[in-house]
Design a protein around this motif. Structure first.
Motif, PDB file in Angstrom:
ATOM      1  N   THR A   1     -52.661  -3.440  59.783  1.00 33.67           N
ATOM      2  CA  THR A   1     -53.620  -3.183  60.854  1.00 33.67           C
ATOM      3  C   THR A   1     -53.000  -3.731  62.134  1.00 33.67           C
ATOM      4  OG1 THR A   1     -55.938  -3.371  61.538  1.00 33.67           O
ATOM      5  CG2 THR A   1     -54.936  -5.335  60.569  1.00 33.67           C
ATOM      6  N   ALA A   2     -53.789  -3.830  63.192  1.00 35.89           N
ATOM      7  CA  ALA A   2     -53.212  -4.274  64.455  1.00 35.89           C
ATOM      8  C   ALA A   2     -54.184  -5.127  65.238  1.00 35.89           C
ATOM      9  CB  ALA A   2     -52.801  -3.061  65.298  1.00 35.89           C
ATOM     10  N   MET A   3     -53.630  -6.014  66.053  1.00 36.11           N
ATOM     11  CA  MET A   3     -54.419  -6.824  66.970  1.00 36.11           C
ATOM     12  C   MET A   3     -54.253  -6.271  68.382  1.00 36.11           C
ATOM     13  SD  MET A   3     -53.933 -10.555  68.571  1.00 36.11           S
ATOM     14  CE  MET A   3     -53.528  -9.779  70.133  1.00 36.11           C
ATOM     15  N   PHE A   4     -55.363  -6.247  69.106  1.00 42.88           N
ATOM     16  CA  PHE A   4     -55.354  -5.788  70.492  1.00 42.88           C
ATOM     17  C   PHE A   4     -55.968  -6.860  71.387  1.00 42.88           C
ATOM     18  CE2 PHE A   4     -56.145  -2.250  67.527  1.00 42.88           C
ATOM     19  CZ  PHE A   4     -55.005  -1.490  67.749  1.00 42.88           C
ATOM     20  N   GLY A   5     -55.839  -6.702  72.675  1.00 48.45           N
ATOM     21  CA  GLY A   5     -56.423  -7.666  73.603  1.00 48.45           C
ATOM     22  C   GLY A   5     -55.672  -7.612  74.930  1.00 48.45           C
ATOM     23  N   ARG A   6     -55.984  -8.567  75.804  1.00 48.28           N
ATOM     24  CA  ARG A   6     -55.305  -8.635  77.101  1.00 48.28           C
ATOM     25  C   ARG A   6     -54.579  -9.961  77.209  1.00 48.28           C
ATOM     26  NH1 ARG A   6     -59.915  -7.049  79.170  1.00 48.28           N
ATOM     27  NH2 ARG A   6     -60.286  -9.087  80.058  1.00 48.28           N
ATOM     28  N   ILE A   7     -53.293  -9.894  77.516  1.00 51.93           N
ATOM     29  CA  ILE A   7     -52.489 -11.110  77.614  1.00 51.93           C
ATOM     30  C   ILE A   7     -52.057 -11.305  79.060  1.00 51.93           C
ATOM     31  CG2 ILE A   7     -50.449 -12.316  76.756  1.00 51.93           C
ATOM     32  CD1 ILE A   7     -50.453 -10.516  74.353  1.00 51.93           C
ATOM     33  N   THR A   8     -52.269 -12.505  79.566  1.00 45.31           N
ATOM     34  CA  THR A   8     -51.845 -12.816  80.924  1.00 45.31           C
ATOM     35  C   THR A   8     -50.990 -14.075  80.922  1.00 45.31           C
ATOM     36  OG1 THR A   8     -53.969 -11.960  81.706  1.00 45.31           O
ATOM     37  CG2 THR A   8     -52.625 -13.152  83.307  1.00 45.31           C
ATOM     38  N   SER A   9     -49.808 -13.957  81.483  1.00 42.88           N
ATOM     39  CA  SER A   9     -48.944 -15.123  81.641  1.00 42.88           C
ATOM     40  C   SER A   9     -48.932 -15.486  83.122  1.00 42.88           C
ATOM     41  CB  SER A   9     -47.523 -14.794  81.179  1.00 42.88           C
ATOM     42  OG  SER A   9     -46.641 -15.808  81.613  1.00 42.88           O
ATOM     43  N   SER A  10     -49.348 -16.700  83.436  1.00 44.99           N
ATOM     44  CA  SER A  10     -49.449 -17.076  84.858  1.00 44.99           C
ATOM     45  C   SER A  10     -48.074 -17.141  85.517  1.00 44.99           C
ATOM     46  CB  SER A  10     -50.172 -18.417  84.995  1.00 44.99           C
ATOM     47  OG  SER A  10     -49.472 -19.412  84.289  1.00 44.99           O
ATOM     48  N   THR A  11     -47.055 -17.469  84.734  1.00 45.95           N
ATOM     49  CA  THR A  11     -45.717 -17.622  85.304  1.00 45.95           C
ATOM     50  C   THR A  11     -44.791 -16.457  84.967  1.00 45.95           C
ATOM     51  OG1 THR A  11     -45.114 -18.883  83.354  1.00 45.95           O
ATOM     52  CG2 THR A  11     -45.787 -20.139  85.286  1.00 45.95           C
ATOM     53  N   GLY A  12     -45.245 -15.550  84.121  1.00 44.81           N
ATOM     54  CA  GLY A  12     -44.402 -14.443  83.698  1.00 44.81           C
ATOM     55  C   GLY A  12     -43.601 -14.826  82.472  1.00 44.81           C
ATOM     56  N   GLY A  13     -43.405 -13.880  81.586  1.00 49.58           N
ATOM     57  CA  GLY A  13     -42.654 -14.154  80.363  1.00 49.58           C
ATOM     58  C   GLY A  13     -42.617 -12.919  79.491  1.00 49.58           C
ATOM     59  N   ARG A  14     -42.330 -13.155  78.230  1.00 51.81           N
ATOM     60  CA  ARG A  14     -42.282 -12.041  77.291  1.00 51.81           C
ATOM     61  C   ARG A  14     -42.928 -12.456  75.983  1.00 51.81           C
ATOM     62  NH1 ARG A  14     -36.800  -9.913  75.632  1.00 51.81           N
ATOM     63  NH2 ARG A  14     -37.505  -7.778  75.822  1.00 51.81           N
ATOM     64  N   LEU A  15     -43.748 -11.563  75.457  1.00 53.85           N
ATOM     65  CA  LEU A  15     -44.283 -11.781  74.122  1.00 53.85           C
ATOM     66  C   LEU A  15     -43.182 -11.381  73.145  1.00 53.85           C
ATOM     67  CD1 LEU A  15     -46.625 -12.287  72.098  1.00 53.85           C
ATOM     68  CD2 LEU A  15     -47.241  -9.880  72.409  1.00 53.85           C
ATOM     69  N   VAL A  16     -42.659 -12.353  72.403  1.00 55.56           N
ATOM     70  CA  VAL A  16     -41.491 -12.063  71.567  1.00 55.56           C
ATOM     71  C   VAL A  16     -41.767 -12.127  70.062  1.00 55.56           C
ATOM     72  CG1 VAL A  16     -39.787 -12.721  73.299  1.00 55.56           C
ATOM     73  CG2 VAL A  16     -40.712 -14.467  71.759  1.00 55.56           C
ATOM     74  N   ALA A  17     -42.846 -12.755  69.670  1.00 58.81           N
ATOM     75  CA  ALA A  17     -43.111 -12.853  68.236  1.00 58.81           C
ATOM     76  C   ALA A  17     -44.572 -13.182  67.993  1.00 58.81           C
ATOM     77  CB  ALA A  17     -42.231 -13.933  67.608  1.00 58.81           C
ATOM     78  N   ALA A  18     -45.014 -12.949  66.770  1.00 54.62           N
ATOM     79  CA  ALA A  18     -46.386 -13.253  66.392  1.00 54.62           C
ATOM     80  C   ALA A  18     -46.418 -13.577  64.915  1.00 54.62           C
ATOM     81  CB  ALA A  18     -47.288 -12.053  66.692  1.00 54.62           C
ATOM     82  N   SER A  19     -47.463 -14.292  64.528  1.00 54.01           N
ATOM     83  CA  SER A  19     -47.645 -14.552  63.105  1.00 54.01           C
ATOM     84  C   SER A  19     -49.118 -14.792  62.846  1.00 54.01           C
ATOM     85  CB  SER A  19     -46.816 -15.758  62.658  1.00 54.01           C
ATOM     86  OG  SER A  19     -47.246 -16.919  63.330  1.00 54.01           O
ATOM     87  N   SER A  20     -49.530 -14.610  61.605  1.00 54.53           N
ATOM     88  CA  SER A  20     -50.910 -14.859  61.221  1.00 54.53           C
ATOM     89  C   SER A  20     -50.929 -15.178  59.739  1.00 54.53           C
ATOM     90  CB  SER A  20     -51.779 -13.625  61.499  1.00 54.53           C
ATOM     91  OG  SER A  20     -53.061 -13.809  60.922  1.00 54.53           O
ATOM     92  N   PRO A  21     -51.799 -16.120  59.343  1.00 53.86           N
ATOM     93  CA  PRO A  21     -51.862 -16.444  57.911  1.00 53.86           C
ATOM     94  C   PRO A  21     -52.333 -15.267  57.046  1.00 53.86           C
ATOM     95  CG  PRO A  21     -53.486 -17.704  59.189  1.00 53.86           C
ATOM     96  CD  PRO A  21     -52.621 -16.992  60.169  1.00 53.86           C
ATOM     97  N   VAL A  22     -52.981 -14.261  57.651  1.00 53.54           N
ATOM     98  CA  VAL A  22     -53.479 -13.140  56.837  1.00 53.54           C
ATOM     99  C   VAL A  22     -52.426 -12.069  56.604  1.00 53.54           C
ATOM    100  CG1 VAL A  22     -55.837 -13.479  57.698  1.00 53.54           C
ATOM    101  CG2 VAL A  22     -54.375 -11.731  58.761  1.00 53.54           C
ATOM    102  N   ALA A  23     -51.288 -12.185  57.305  1.00 50.60           N
ATOM    103  CA  ALA A  23     -50.263 -11.140  57.218  1.00 50.60           C
ATOM    104  C   ALA A  23     -48.909 -11.733  56.845  1.00 50.60           C
ATOM    105  CB  ALA A  23     -50.149 -10.408  58.551  1.00 50.60           C
ATOM    106  N   GLY A  24     -48.209 -11.043  55.962  1.00 50.40           N
ATOM    107  CA  GLY A  24     -46.865 -11.492  55.602  1.00 50.40           C
ATOM    108  C   GLY A  24     -45.892 -11.281  56.745  1.00 50.40           C
ATOM    109  N   VAL A  25     -46.144 -10.225  57.499  1.00 52.44           N
ATOM    110  CA  VAL A  25     -45.260  -9.878  58.613  1.00 52.44           C
ATOM    111  C   VAL A  25     -46.093  -9.495  59.825  1.00 52.44           C
ATOM    112  CG1 VAL A  25     -43.443  -8.295  59.406  1.00 52.44           C
ATOM    113  CG2 VAL A  25     -43.555  -8.931  56.986  1.00 52.44           C
TER     114      VAL A  25
END
Ligand SMILES: [Cu+2]
Length: 152
Positions: free
Chosen positions: A40-64
């Motif tokens: 499945t997938a997670m959605f939402g709005r991400i704001t970085s005050s200084t700027g950056g990159r979302l490079v990885a994610a993890s969750s206990p409910v998902a192996g990957v």
């Protein structure tokens, strides 16, 4: 030159001190699953005050967990993993059905509407420092945006 070096060091120290509040995630949600569904997938709005990159994610409910984009390839809508999602300073980046999302695969359980799912998002700042943002995303029923799902 010496002054410049000092200034950079001071800025780094300040950035480290403020690191915890640099990235915020709003309206996070996860699309619910049915028995045996493995992704499945997670959605939402991400704001970085200084700027950056979302490079990885993890969750206990998902192996990957991977950062994905969805885009038209000719006439076919395809999704694929991307190395990182750019977060321009101060600008909200939307993760939504049909666009960017955090893909959760190898699910360990069925995600029912109302469940709260913890996730960790890793954001790399311009200085190369990595910040982990903890998110709790509510699960929305599978049919909640069925129209959207069909369209995409
Ligand atoms: Cu995906």
């Amino acid at each position: 030159m010496k002054t410049r070096t000092l200034t950079a060091a001071t800025l780094l120290a300040l950035a480290a001190a403020a690191a915890q509040a640099e990235t915020t995630v709003q309206d996070a949600w996860i699309r619910g699953t049915v028995a045996q569904q493995k992704a499945t997938a997670m959605f939402g709005r991400i704001t970085s005050s200084t700027g950056g990159r979302l490079v990885a994610a993890s969750s206990p409910v998902a192996g990957v967990a991977e950062v994905h984009e969805k885009a038209m390839d000719g006439n076919v809508m395809k999704m694929r993993a991307i190395a990182g999602l750019d977060l321009p300073a101060g600008k909200a980046v939307e993760l939504k059905p049909g666009g960017y999302h955090v893909m959760l695969m190898d699910l360990k359980q069925t995600l029912k509407a109302g469940d709260m799912v913890p996730l960790s998002l890793v954001v790399e700042g311009k200085d190369g420092k990595r910040e982990t943002v903890e998110v709790k995303a509510p699960v929305r029923a599978l049919g909640a945006d069925a129209h959207d799902a069909k369209k995409h």
